[in-house]
Design an enzyme around this catalytic site. Structure first.
Site, PDB file in Angstrom:
ATOM      1  N   SER A 191       5.614  -1.967   2.739  1.00 28.71           N
ATOM      2  CA  SER A 191       4.389  -2.201   2.063  1.00 28.71           C
ATOM      3  C   SER A 191       4.743  -2.929   0.818  1.00 28.71           C
ATOM      4  CB  SER A 191       3.965  -0.807   1.734  1.00 28.71           C
ATOM      5  OG  SER A 191       2.759  -0.675   0.789  1.00 28.71           O
ATOM      6  N   TYR A 244       5.494   8.072  -1.484  1.00 30.61           N
ATOM      7  CA  TYR A 244       5.059   6.820  -0.517  1.00 30.61           C
ATOM      8  C   TYR A 244       5.881   5.774  -0.655  1.00 30.61           C
ATOM      9  CZ  TYR A 244       1.916   3.432   1.980  1.00 30.61           C
ATOM     10  OH  TYR A 244       1.693   2.391   2.717  1.00 30.61           O
TER      11      TYR A 244
HETATM   12  N1  LIG Z   1      -3.879  -0.166   4.187  1.00 34.07           N
HETATM   13  C1  LIG Z   1      -2.911  -0.749   3.466  1.00 34.07           C
HETATM   14  O1  LIG Z   1      -3.381  -0.941   2.276  1.00 34.07           O
HETATM   15  C2  LIG Z   1      -1.544  -0.968   3.761  1.00 34.07           C
HETATM   16  C3  LIG Z   1      -0.595  -1.561   2.969  1.00 34.07           C
HETATM   17  C4  LIG Z   1       0.771  -1.495   2.922  1.00 34.07           C
HETATM   18  C5  LIG Z   1       1.201  -0.869   4.047  1.00 34.07           C
HETATM   19  N2  LIG Z   1       0.552  -0.074   5.063  1.00 34.07           N
HETATM   20  C6  LIG Z   1       1.051   0.433   6.145  1.00 34.07           C
HETATM   21  O2  LIG Z   1       0.710  -0.187   7.242  1.00 34.07           O
HETATM   22  C7  LIG Z   1       0.495   1.012   8.275  1.00 34.07           C
HETATM   23  C8  LIG Z   1      -0.692   1.115   9.110  1.00 34.07           C
HETATM   24  O3  LIG Z   1      -1.692   1.357   8.058  1.00 34.07           O
HETATM   25  P1  LIG Z   1      -3.302   1.446   8.123  1.00 34.07           P
HETATM   26  O4  LIG Z   1      -3.960   1.109   7.081  1.00 34.07           O
HETATM   27  O5  LIG Z   1      -3.749   0.572   9.213  1.00 34.07           O
HETATM   28  O6  LIG Z   1      -3.425   2.878   8.568  1.00 34.07           O
HETATM   29  P2  LIG Z   1      -4.592   3.721   9.182  1.00 34.07           P
HETATM   30  O7  LIG Z   1      -4.795   5.028   8.689  1.00 34.07           O
HETATM   31  O8  LIG Z   1      -5.976   2.837   9.555  1.00 34.07           O
HETATM   32  O9  LIG Z   1      -4.279   3.943  10.833  1.00 34.07           O
HETATM   33  C9  LIG Z   1      -3.058   4.677  10.857  1.00 34.07           C
HETATM   34  C10 LIG Z   1      -2.889   5.120  12.322  1.00 34.07           C
HETATM   35  O10 LIG Z   1      -1.809   5.827  12.677  1.00 34.07           O
HETATM   36  C11 LIG Z   1      -2.146   7.186  13.133  1.00 34.07           C
HETATM   37  N3  LIG Z   1      -1.282   8.337  12.817  1.00 34.07           N
HETATM   38  C12 LIG Z   1      -1.124   8.896  11.820  1.00 34.07           C
HETATM   39  N4  LIG Z   1      -0.093   9.884  11.890  1.00 34.07           N
HETATM   40  C13 LIG Z   1       0.254   9.846  13.039  1.00 34.07           C
HETATM   41  C14 LIG Z   1       1.417  10.523  13.677  1.00 34.07           C
HETATM   42  N5  LIG Z   1       1.894  11.485  13.185  1.00 34.07           N
HETATM   43  N6  LIG Z   1       1.764  10.205  14.943  1.00 34.07           N
HETATM   44  C15 LIG Z   1       1.116   9.032  15.525  1.00 34.07           C
HETATM   45  N7  LIG Z   1       0.241   8.323  15.034  1.00 34.07           N
HETATM   46  C16 LIG Z   1      -0.146   8.730  13.736  1.00 34.07           C
HETATM   47  C17 LIG Z   1      -3.374   7.470  12.722  1.00 34.07           C
HETATM   48  O11 LIG Z   1      -3.945   8.325  13.656  1.00 34.07           O
HETATM   49  C18 LIG Z   1      -4.160   5.925  12.439  1.00 34.07           C
HETATM   50  O12 LIG Z   1      -4.817   5.896  13.837  1.00 34.07           O
HETATM   51  C19 LIG Z   1       1.011   2.159   7.619  1.00 34.07           C
HETATM   52  O13 LIG Z   1       2.397   2.667   7.874  1.00 34.07           O
HETATM   53  C20 LIG Z   1       0.886   1.966   6.341  1.00 34.07           C
HETATM   54  O14 LIG Z   1       1.758   2.705   5.241  1.00 34.07           O
HETATM   55  C21 LIG Z   1      -0.821   0.015   4.689  1.00 34.07           C
END
Ligand SMILES: NC(=O)c1ccc[n+]([C@@H]2O[C@H](COP(=O)([O-])OP(=O)(O)OC[C@H]3O[C@@H](n4cnc5c(N)ncnc54)[C@H](O)[C@@H]3O)[C@@H](O)[C@H]2O)c1
Ligand SMILES: *[C@@H]1O[C@H](CO)[C@@H](O)[C@H](O)[C@H]1NC(C)=O
Ligand SMILES: *[C@@H]1O[C@H](CO)[C@@H](O)[C@H](O)[C@H]1NC(C)=O
Length: 323
Positions: free
Chosen positions: A197, A210
């Site tokens: 991230s 985080y």
């Molecule tokens: N959204 C942002 O702004 C952003 C920015 C930088 C990095 N990220 C990273 O990108 C990745 C995806 O983010 P997103 O925004 O698409 O997330 P999101 O919350 O939209 O989706 C995450 C998915 O992961 C699943 N999940 C959570 N815990 C779990 C577990 N223990 N086992 C299996 N599945 C599990 C959830 O059920 C969900 O379907 C993450 O690692 C997040 O840290 C996101």
């Protein structure tokens, strides 16, 4: 060996000593010349590559496993990989939303298979990995995407929250890598993608634990790349670390920005396309938007106090989710 013992010894050993010395010096000079030549070839290559993007690997017919496919970027990646002709293996802890992703892909003619998995449970994960390999064969791409982002001041984080965050965002990646990397190393092909991230590039308020998880991802991926290269100079197993800025998935609940036009939320669809492009190009690091990796490098050259003035001026970050 000392000069004294050399001059005291017989003349033949003296000659031998001198010729090994000369031989070693010649070897060292050759090594240095080679280093300089290869160094500059690498620099020129890097400059040329700035203007000529790497070709995209074909993923049609390949097996791609993504964690966290029930929602957000994971879901969009699953859909897009399926459109490219890959067989997509969808893992999520949320059975209902994951089923939905799989159904939608199948309806539009893609190949997808869903499995319910809480990635924090190592034994279940390892068992499921074996099952997937048996049912679908070699897994060509693994995307460690599942993640959570509790967002508040450090002293308001509970122990369970912090432990769960490290279990999902970091430790699960190791269980995935232990399950799928051996096959990749044996065939000397395949890709592992990890979601870090911008919180893995910069320290941000309300995101202390985080940021720790995302810096951890960046660190272990960098070290693993060295280990693979060290074990096999011809290593062709690709590692790609992704550094997204704020993506419009709902994960980031209270984004704050002074210049919304400059730092707007990126759609999950666009972000997913960008991740897939980086994987197919075999990039080691890719930010979304791409130039953020360069911004971080320049930022580190600037004295901290000066950089903080810029940060305060931009006033961009995330507010607590406990509002
Ligand atoms: N959204 C942002 O702004 C952003 C920015 C930088 C990095 N990220 C990273 O990108 C990745 C995806 O983010 P997103 O925004 O698409 O997330 P999101 O919350 O939209 O989706 C995450 C998915 O992961 C699943 N999940 C959570 N815990 C779990 C577990 N223990 N086992 C299996 N599945 C599990 C959830 O059920 C969900 O379907 C993450 O690692 C997040 O840290 C996101
Ligand atoms: C998800 O799909 C599987 C297999 O099709 C099915 O057994 C299960 O009941 C479904 N679960 C939910 C919550 O829809
Ligand atoms: C996943 O397992 C952990 C324990 O390892 C648990 O704390 C967490 O609540 C589980 N996640 C879900 C969504 O069930």
């Amino acid at each position: 060996m000392t000069k004294v013992s050399q001059s005291a010894g017989n003349s033949s050993s003296n000659n031998n000593g001198n010729s090994t010395d000369i031989y070693n010096i010649v070897l060292l000079v050759v090594d240095i010349v080679m280093l300089i030549v290869k160094f500059w070839i690498a620099i020129v290559e890097a400059i040329v590559n700035l203007f000529r993007p790497a070709p995209l690997e074909n993923v049609g017919g390949k097996v791609v496993l993504i964690t966290g496919t029930g929602h957000g970027m994971g879901k969009h990646m699953a859909q897009q990989y399926a459109k490219l002709g890959a067989t997509v293996i969808c893992w999520d802890v949320n059975e209902q939303t994951n089923n939905q992703t799989v159904k939608e892909i199948q309806k539009s003619g893609g190949k997808a298979y869903g499995y319910t998995c809480n990635v924090t449970k190592r034994e279940e994960l390892v068992e499921l990995a074996q099952k997937v390999r048996k049912e679908h064969g070699f897994v060509h791409v693994v995307v460690n995407n599942a993640g959570i982002m509790p967002c508040h001041p450090l002293l308001e984080h509970t122990e369970n929250e912090i432990r769960l965050m490290y279990d999902i965002n970091v430790l699960s990646h190791f269980w995935m890598i232990q399950s799928f990397l051996p096959d990749m190393v044996e065939r000397n092909e395949g890709s592992i993608v990890a979601l870090s991230s911008c919180a893995g590039l910069f320290g941000l308020i309300n995101l202390v634990p985080y940021c720790g998880t995302k810096f951890a991802v960046r660190g272990y991926m960098a070290a693993l790349a060295e280990e693979l290269r060290h074990k096999n100079p011809q290593n062709n197993v690709k590692l790609t670390t992704i550094f997204p800025y704020m993506i419009d998935t709902g994960l980031c609940k209270n984004p704050r920005y002074r210049f919304p036009k400059l730092f707007k939320l990126i759609s999950a669809d666009t972000a997913a396309a960008s991740i897939i492009e980086a994987q197919r190009q075999g990039l080691e690091e890719a930010a979304i938007p791409r130039h953020f990796v360069g911004v971080e490098k320049i930022g580190r050259l600037i004295p901290r106090k000066a950089m903080r003035l810029v940060n305060d001026f931009l006033d961009t970050g995330v507010d607590t989710d406990k509002l």
